[in-house]
Each structure stands twice: as structure tokens, then as C-alpha cells.
Write a protein that holds these residues in place. Structure first.
Motif, mmCIF file in Angstrom:
data_model
loop_
_atom_site.group_PDB
_atom_site.id
_atom_site.type_symbol
_atom_site.label_atom_id
_atom_site.label_comp_id
_atom_site.label_asym_id
_atom_site.label_seq_id
_atom_site.Cartn_x
_atom_site.Cartn_y
_atom_site.Cartn_z
ATOM 1 N N TYR A 161 -8.006 -1.731 -3.218
ATOM 2 C CA TYR A 161 -7.830 -2.118 -4.683
ATOM 3 C C TYR A 161 -7.256 -3.408 -4.875
ATOM 4 O O TYR A 161 -7.578 -4.126 -5.624
ATOM 5 N N TYR A 162 -6.226 -3.681 -4.134
ATOM 6 C CA TYR A 162 -5.456 -4.789 -4.292
ATOM 7 C C TYR A 162 -6.439 -6.093 -4.104
ATOM 8 O O TYR A 162 -6.276 -6.998 -4.881
ATOM 9 N N SER A 202 -12.831 -6.253 4.610
ATOM 10 C CA SER A 202 -11.337 -6.438 3.711
ATOM 11 C C SER A 202 -10.668 -7.379 4.561
ATOM 12 O O SER A 202 -11.030 -7.315 5.929
ATOM 13 N N SER A 224 -4.916 -1.562 10.196
ATOM 14 C CA SER A 224 -3.893 -1.495 9.157
ATOM 15 C C SER A 224 -3.709 -0.164 9.005
ATOM 16 O O SER A 224 -2.667 0.465 8.828
ATOM 17 N N SER A 225 -4.658 0.496 9.142
ATOM 18 C CA SER A 225 -4.433 2.007 8.762
ATOM 19 C C SER A 225 -3.919 2.842 10.136
ATOM 20 O O SER A 225 -3.610 4.222 10.051
ATOM 21 N N GLU A 262 6.219 9.877 -1.837
ATOM 22 C CA GLU A 262 5.384 8.709 -1.839
ATOM 23 C C GLU A 262 6.270 7.479 -1.317
ATOM 24 O O GLU A 262 7.363 7.260 -1.892
ATOM 25 N N ASN A 289 -8.538 3.404 -4.191
ATOM 26 C CA ASN A 289 -8.896 3.039 -3.141
ATOM 27 C C ASN A 289 -8.060 1.826 -2.387
ATOM 28 O O ASN A 289 -7.318 1.379 -2.775
ATOM 29 N N SER A 290 -8.005 2.219 -0.903
ATOM 30 C CA SER A 290 -6.857 1.510 -0.168
ATOM 31 C C SER A 290 -7.082 -0.080 -0.339
ATOM 32 O O SER A 290 -6.199 -0.904 -0.167
ATOM 33 N N GLU A 329 6.062 3.251 -0.740
ATOM 34 C CA GLU A 329 5.527 1.878 -1.012
ATOM 35 C C GLU A 329 5.832 0.943 0.108
ATOM 36 O O GLU A 329 7.013 0.807 0.151
ATOM 37 N N PHE A 363 0.869 -1.118 -0.061
ATOM 38 C CA PHE A 363 0.042 0.023 -0.009
ATOM 39 C C PHE A 363 0.927 1.204 -0.013
ATOM 40 O O PHE A 363 2.164 0.950 0.379
ATOM 41 N N THR A 364 0.278 2.279 -0.228
ATOM 42 C CA THR A 364 1.316 3.680 -0.477
ATOM 43 C C THR A 364 1.062 4.502 0.764
ATOM 44 O O THR A 364 -0.082 4.980 1.062
ATOM 45 N N LEU A 365 2.017 4.964 1.169
ATOM 46 C CA LEU A 365 2.154 5.972 2.233
ATOM 47 C C LEU A 365 2.558 7.209 1.830
ATOM 48 O O LEU A 365 3.376 7.266 1.103
#
Lengths: 474, 322
Positions: free
Chosen positions: A233-234, A171, A461-462, A67, A230-231, A69, A59-61
Motif C-alpha cells: 500500500y505504501y 513492487s 522482503s517477506s 503489532e 495490502n503490503s 511496525e 511495514f507491520t509485523l
């Protein structure tokens, strides 16, 4: 040995009993980990992380350094659920889902439970997940909640409780499957010796559950994602790929004559079943939020007419409202005539005057959550908050009591976790995934989330949480 | 297949093909500069002309020094066509269509991207520390880029069904490749301009050879022709029917892919993209290298590019927008 220094006092540890002995289910794993030793364990952990990076499970921070990853932090020491515990948990989850489904059918239909005054009507009608548009709705096969991710925690004595029901777009299942693949590569010797129940067939169960929602032969199925930003999406693309179905965005879909079509290189093609990973009210500008940029106009009407099946059905959010949650034991008793197998965490409703008073006086000892909050937002952990934060939160509660519940701070159970090159104890919860199709299927195990910060109880996770592979043995 | 997905597949392949071509352009030019005894003025500028990004280059850099051109074409974040940017975009496209490609394809591409990204970081840090270093590991880096592109192609060939996704991949790849072949040929035009007196000299020969190498074509060319001759080289790269980087070959592949995509047999109404390729392929069949040179190679190449743009826009119109 490096596990020897591990201490798990005054808490329920998944690996060690309070006397410091390993539990039976962990016997083999503990011995193996010790024989591997710290250096080898760190080496394997690094290679597991590299595998996750190659697979692009990231996920991207966004921060000061631009950015970044990152992979979702992953711990290589598994969490083991003994099979006898699993059997009753599985039963309890099926019972809960069945009751919740009957509840949804009832409140959007006859409303018997309201007439019988088991639940106050105004609690339902004031829930933001309750959709008037769904009154009288008949979803295919009378099933409302097809995919559930229920959060479970242990209390200090080791008993499991339901912390919350996630009945909208839960999720994490992709991490369960990917973590397992990585663990198989990392510790083949454990998998050779132990009888660990498989999870790889989840996407097949999911697909056949979705097929069950239509009578169309060889139906066109799609996973509906809000898009690549969207977080989750994966996970959306992962599930579409593993099921071999389409992954669509709102702009790929169009409704004509109350039927849903997707735009393909060969023109429009009818879609029969949609697993949507988008919130109820963003789904359709003509029935819900007119400002949604993600929605498809007319899709709700197409659903009501039975021209497309949606999983989960719109309107399920009312049943995972944290206030309604406190009534689930009563709901189970009312519809099934049974005692709940897995209890709730004791809950105070700020909408009740006496509870409200108690919460305001004892906020320093409680966790208070917004009724529709998620992801660790809109909550306060009393003992960890400053005096000022407590006062500020009290004002929020007083302004809108209906929107808050409070629970005692649970001393979540711990699992040994590799932190740098040491084994330390970290708190965990558990999210099993449940599918409601022809039968109810519970994935053996689920997502174990781990709070990586020392002493922290927040596993989201967030909020810097990680995950562990979860093994059901036997 | 979803139109959006088709478009992403198409672009993913274009970007990878572009990265591969850029790496070859730079490498060949680099080798050439090592072979030349004297400093040839403006050795590197034609490369930027070839890519069509001269305006952006001039805006960002004060001189066409080797270091500047190489940095512009490999790692420059502001250049949408640098190798780094091509890879980032190819990977972003792949991410949005992951469910349509195989895991091994995704893994190859993702690792490739991570490699370029890490290499770029090291390069930027070391050039900040030691001043710009031109050739440190450059050939190895470029060679890894080419190999990674090849393994991506190999992996797609072997792990996904040769259905629509595959055919849209071919469309993207061959359209990009045809475009780059015209630009390689045109490179000589830019090189030649300042030094007409050198025609036929050793330098001239070296330059034509390097041009063949830029298209990975010199071995196959040598099998067919006995000497290095501009007319033969142009003929080989434009009209040869079996060499996979010739214009003819690329258009033919596109025509086949389009036929499979639409599944329309002869005699039935065809789509505009198919029409455009067929018309153009027939034109190529009727041409010979003499007539091309009579017209002027540079002008002819311009013409091909217009034709390719036309085909490209028909593909967009027919498949990606609805």
C-alpha cells in the motif's frame, strides 16, 4: 581497517575481485567508507534508519508481542553497477520486453508461435496466467506490459542472468526512490564526488507512459490499490502522490454504460487510465472471480471497449509463468531474430519427462519453484532442505509436474553489508524497472535486494530480506 | 476529490483537534489541582463528564482518582477518544490519504504519533514498576502534544493547496472545536453541582479562570473584559465573532468552507449542509447572552450540541455517501 577482514572467496563479490582488490567502480566508495570508519558508519546507518521511520516507510509485523511496525531493513553500503555493464543490461532488458510484448499480442491474437510449434499450445492454455477472456483483445497502442520489474542475478563467474520476469504488479520502485533520498542525506560527500545516475524522475516517466495510453486530452489517471491492508500500500500511495494522480480502491469506482467513474464529492467523474496494482482475476466479478471483494463489476468490458486503459493489461501473467520463462530465449529469437543479450538461468521443466526424472533424482542440488509462486513461497532450496522436506516436495511435483520448474542453485553475488558493527558479505539480486510507453525506458539501477541472514540466498522482503541503494555510475 | 478521501481528511482533523483539546483540559485541571490548597472532592470527574465518556470510564476504573482519569484520557487503549487513540486514528486516516497531503504534513503527524506511542510505553512501564505516578513529566508531555497539533495545522496551512482537501480539513477541525467549546463551558455545570454554596468564592473564580484557560482564551478574554464574570465568559466563548474558539467563529468558518467546497454562488440551489450552517449562524446572530442564561446555560449548550450533530450528519449525507 574494518573492511580489511572482509573475505569474498569462491564467489563473485561486487566490490572485490577474487584477488581481494577493490573493483574500479568501487574505488572511491571503498576508500571513503574506510576513512569514515566503523563507528561513523554505524552512526550514519542509525540516522538513515531514523529518517525512514519518520517518513513512515514501514511495514507491520504481527507476532507474539502484538503489532510491531518496522522499517524495511536498509543497508547503507551501496551496490554499484559499472556503466559498461549497465549499457548492455539496458539493451538486454529492452530486447526482452519487446519480445515478450510481441509474444502476448501473438498468443491472444493469431497464435503464430503456437502454429509454428515453437511453444506447445497446451503449456499456454494450462498456464494460470492465461486468460481466455483476453483472446482477441486489442489493448491501446498494442502494448500489454507497461511496467516490468525483471529480477537479475549474477552467477559465480559474474555474468548476469534473468531469474524471472515480473509482468503483473512488480513492487519495490518506491524503495528505490526513498532509499536514494536517504542515501543523499547520509553520504552527501559521495554524491558530490561521483556521477551517479538519477532515478528521481521515474514517476514522471510513469505518468507520461500512462498518458500515452489514451487520446483523451488531460486524462484522469488513477492508481488502483487493493487497500490499506495490502503490503505494498505504501508504494501505491507513494506513486499516486508523486505522479499527482488519484489513488482509488474498488469501492471508489463504478461502471456505468461501459465507462468507469469514481465517486467524488462532486458526483461521478470519468476515469481514463488506471494503473492497477490488483491481480487480474480479482479485478472484475462479472468477468473473472465472482467472489472478489476488491473488484469493480464491468471494468473488463469497459477496457475491452476502449473506454478505459489498464496498465498492465490483463492476461500478461501467462508470460511470467516460470515454465513459459524457460522459452523466452526462443521467444526473442522468434520475434526479433536476435540472440538474447541477457541469458536465462538454466531451467528444467518438470512437465518434460526426462527433466522430471532428473529433478526428482537431484532435488538435493536444485531450487524448485511453483510456476506461479512469488515472494519466496511455493519453493524449495534443495541443499538447505531436510530429507523429509525433499521427499514431501517430490510428492507435490509428481502430483502436478506442469506447475514446477527447477534450476541449479546459483551462487548469487555478494556485496559488503553492515551487520551490527561489522562488514560482512551478503547475497544480492537486482530488480530494474522498465516502462513501455512511446519508447522503452529503463530506470538506471533498480532495487538491490539483500539476503540479510548469513549465507541465505532468499532476498524477498517477506522472508527477512532488506535493500540497498543501486548506483549506475557515469 | 474522492468521497472516501474527503471523509478521511475530515476525520484526521477532528482527531487532531480532539487530542489538542484533551491535552489542554487535562493540563488546566492538573494546574488547578496544584493551586488548590485542600483536596477538592471529585476534582477530576467533571473532566470525564465533559468528554461524554463517563460510562466507559466507570466500566474501566473503580474511582475517579487523578491517576485514573489522566490515564483514561491520555493513554488508555480502550478509550477511543484518548490522546493515544486519537493520534493512532488520525495517523491511520492520514496513511490512507497520503497522496493527498504533503510529505511534511505526513512527517509531522507520523513523528507526533511515534512520540506519543513511545511516551506511552515509558509511562506504562514506569507505572507498572513504581506504582502510578501522576505528574512525572505530565505538563511537558501535554505541552508537546499541543505544540505538535499546532505545527500540524501550520504545516497544512503552508504546504497544501487551499482547495477541497484544505476545506474539508477546516470542516473537521471547526466542527470538533465547536463541540469541545460547548463541553468546556458545560464543565462548570458539572463542577458547580455539588457546591452551590461556593458561588463567588475564590474557588469559584479559580474554576472559571481555568475554564477560560481550557479554551486557551484567558488572554484574549482579558483584553476584552475587565473582570472574571460567568456571563461575560459565556458570551465570549459562544458569541464572539473574532475569537477562533468561540462557537460563532467556528460555525462561520464552517459556513465559509462549505461555500468554497460547493462553489455555489448566492441565488443558486444550495446543499443541505450549507443550509444547516447558515440557518444556525443566523440564529446565533439574533441571540444575546441574557436570553441564553434565561433559558439556562446547560440546556442551551445541549441545544448547540444537537445543532452541531445535525450539521455533521448533513455533511456526511451530502459528501461522504454516494
Amino acid at each position: 581497517m574494518f573492511i580489511a577482514d572482509y573475505s569474498a572467496k569462491n564467489i563473485y563479490d561486487e566490490m572485490f575481485s577474487s584477488e581481494g582488490f577493490p573493483r574500479k567502480s568501487y574505488d572511491f566508495v571503498k576508500t571513503k567508507m574506510e576513512s569514515l570508519g566503523g563507528i561513523e558508519l554505524v552512526k550514519r546507518s542509525t540516522s538513515a534508519e531514523r529518517a525512514l521511520m519518520s517518513l513512515g516507510i514501514t511495514f507491520t509485523l504481527y507476532g507474539d508481542g502484538g503489532e510491531q511496525e518496522r522499517i524495511m531493513p536498509f543497508d547503507v553500503i551501496p551496490r554499484i553497477v559499472p556503466s559498461e555493464e549497465w549499457v548492455s543490461m539496458e539493451k538486454g532488458l529492452k530486447q526482452r520486453i519487446q519480445a515478450l510484448n510481441l509474444f502476448l499480442r501473438d498468443i491472444y491474437g493469431e497464435g503464430k508461435i503456437l502454429k509454428d510449434k515453437i511453444i506447445p499450445r497446451d503449456l499456454i492454455e494450462s498456464s494460470s496466467g492465461y486468460l481466455k477472456q483476453c483472446i482477441g483483445l486489442k489493448p491501446p497502442k498494442d502494448i500489454w506490459i507497461h511496467i516490468t520489474g525483471t529480477d537479475l542475478v549474477r552467477d559465480g563467474a559474474g555474468a548476469f542472468h534473468v531469474l524471472e520476469d515480473n509482468l503483473r504488479c512488480p513492487s519495490g520502485v518506491s524503495y528505490v526512490l526513498e532509499n536514494r533520498e536517504v542515501m543523499k542525506r547520509t553520504f552527501p560527500e559521495l554524491f558530490e564526488k561521483l556521477n551517479i545516475r538519477q532515478v528521481y524522475d521515474y514517476p514522471y516517466h510513469l505518468r507520461s507512459m500512462l498518458e500515452n495510453l489514451t487520446d483523451v486530452v488531460d486524462p484522469v489517471i488513477a492508481v488502483w490499490t487493493p487497500g490499506v491492508f495490502n503490503s505494498a500500500y505504501y508504494e501505491h500511495s507513494f506513486l499516486a502522490q508523486k505522479m499527482g494522480v488519484y489513488l482509488v480502491e474498488g469501492s471508489d469506482l463504478i461502471v456505468e454504460n461501459h465507462k468507469v467513474y469514481m465517486k467524488t464529492t462532486k458526483g461521478l467523474r470519468k476515469v481514463d487510465v488506471i494503473y492497477r496494482r490488483i491481480d487480474d482475476t480479482f479485478m472484475d466479478q462479472s468477468s473473472f472471480r465472482p467472489d472478489s471483494l476488491l473488484g469493480v463489476k464491468g471494468i473488463f468490458e469497459a477496457f475491452k471497449r476502449g473506454n478505459v486503459a489498464l496498465a498492465n493489461a490483463p492476461g500478461t501473467g501467462v508470460a511470467d509463468d516460470k515454465v513459459i520463462y524457460s522459452y523466452v530465449p526462443k521467444i526473442i529469437k522468434y520475434y526479433l531474430g536476435e540472440e538474447p543479450i541477457i541469458p536465462n538461468v538454466p531451467t528444467y521443466l518438470c512437465s518434460e519427462e526426462s527433466d522430471l526424472k532428473f529433478v526428482l533424482e537431484n532435488i538435493h542440488n536444485l531450487v524448485v519453484k511453483a510456476a506461479n509462486g512469488a515472494g519466496g513461497y511455493g519453493m524449495i532450496i534443495g541443499p538447505k532442505a531436510t530429507k523429509q522436506e525433499q521427499e514431501d516436495f517430490k510428492e507435490l511435483i509428481k502430483a502436478d509436474p506442469r506447475n514446477y520448474i527447477a534450476q541449479p542453485v546459483l551462487n548469487l553475488s555478494t556485496v559488503p553489508t553492515l551487520i551490527a558493527d561489522k562488514i560482512e558479505s551478503r547475497h544480492v539480486d537486482l530488480r530494474p524497472f522498465i516502462l513501455y510507453g512511446k519508447d522503452i525506458y529503463v530506470m538506471p539501477g533498480g532495487l538491490t535486494r539483500v539476503a540479510l541472514r548469513k549465507g541465505s540466498l532468499v532476498v524477498n522482503s517477506s522472508q527477512g530480506g532488506g535493500s540497498k541503494d543501486t548506483w549506475v555510475l557515469g | 476529490m474522492l468521497s472516501r478521501v474527503a471523509e478521511s481528511v475530515f476525520w484526521m482533523n477532528r482527531y487532531i483537534e480532539r487530542a489538542e483539546n484533551y491535552s489542554r483540559f487535562i493540563d488546566v485541571n492538573h494546574q488547578l489541582s496544584l493551586d488548590l490548597n485542600e483536596e477538592v472532592p471529585n476534582q477530576w470527574l467533571p473532566l470525564v463528564h465533559t468528554t461524554g465518556d463517563i460510562e466507559l470510564f466507570e466500566k474501566r476504573y473503580s474511582s475517579p482518582s487523578p491517576v485514573n482519569v489522566i490515564r483514561f484520557m491520555t493513554f488508555d487503549e480502550e478509550n477511543p477518544n484518548s490522546i493515544f487513540q486519537c493520534l493512532s486514528r488520525a495517523r491511520e486516516n492520514a496513511r490512507t490519504i497520503r497522496e493527498n497531503i504533503s510529505t511534511s504534513m505526513w512527517e509531522v503527524l507520523n513523528e507526533f504519533y511515534l512520540f506519543v506511542k513511545d511516551y506511552r510505553k515509558v509511562y506504562m512501564e514506569s507505572s507498572a514498576l513504581h506504582g502510578d505516578t501522576l505528574s512525572m513529566g505530565l505538563s511537558d508531555f501535554l505541552s508537546t502534544v499541543r505544540k505538535s497539533c499546532q505545527s500540524f495545522y501550520g504545516c497544512s496551512d503552508a504546504t497544501i493547496s487551499h482547495d477541497e482537501v484544505w476545506n474539508f480539513s477546516l470542516l473537521g477541525r471547526f466542527l470538533e472545536r465547536a463541540d469541545k467549546t460547548t463541553r468546556i463551558l458545560d464543565m462548570k455545570y458539572f463542577i458547580l453541582l455539588p457546591s452551590v454554596q461556593d458561588v463567588g468564592s475564590t474557588l469559584d473564580l479559580l474554576q472559571w479562570l481555568s475554564l477560560l484557560k481550557s479554551a486557551s482564551a484567558h488572554e484574549m478574554y482579558n483584553q476584552k473584559y475587565k473582570r472574571v464574570d460567568p456571563t461575560d465568559i459565556a458570551e465570549f466563548l459562544i458569541l464572539n465573532e473574532t475569537f477562533p474558539r468561540s462557537i460563532f467563529f467556528c460555525i462561520q468558518e464552517m459556513q465559509e468552507a462549505l461555500e468554497k467546497i460547493s462553489g455555489i454562488k448566492e441565488g443558486l440551489p444550495r446543499n443541505l449542509a450549507q443550509d444547516a450552517t447558515t440557518v444556525y449562524l443566523n440564529r446565533l446572530r439574533s441571540e444575546n447572552i441574557k436570553s441564553i442564561f434565561d433559558k439556562g446555560l446547560h440546556e442551551y449548550l445541549d441545544d448547540i450540541q444537537i445543532e452541531l450533530n445535525h450539521i455533521g450528519s448533513k455533511i456526511v449525507e451530502r459528501f461522504f455517501t454516494n
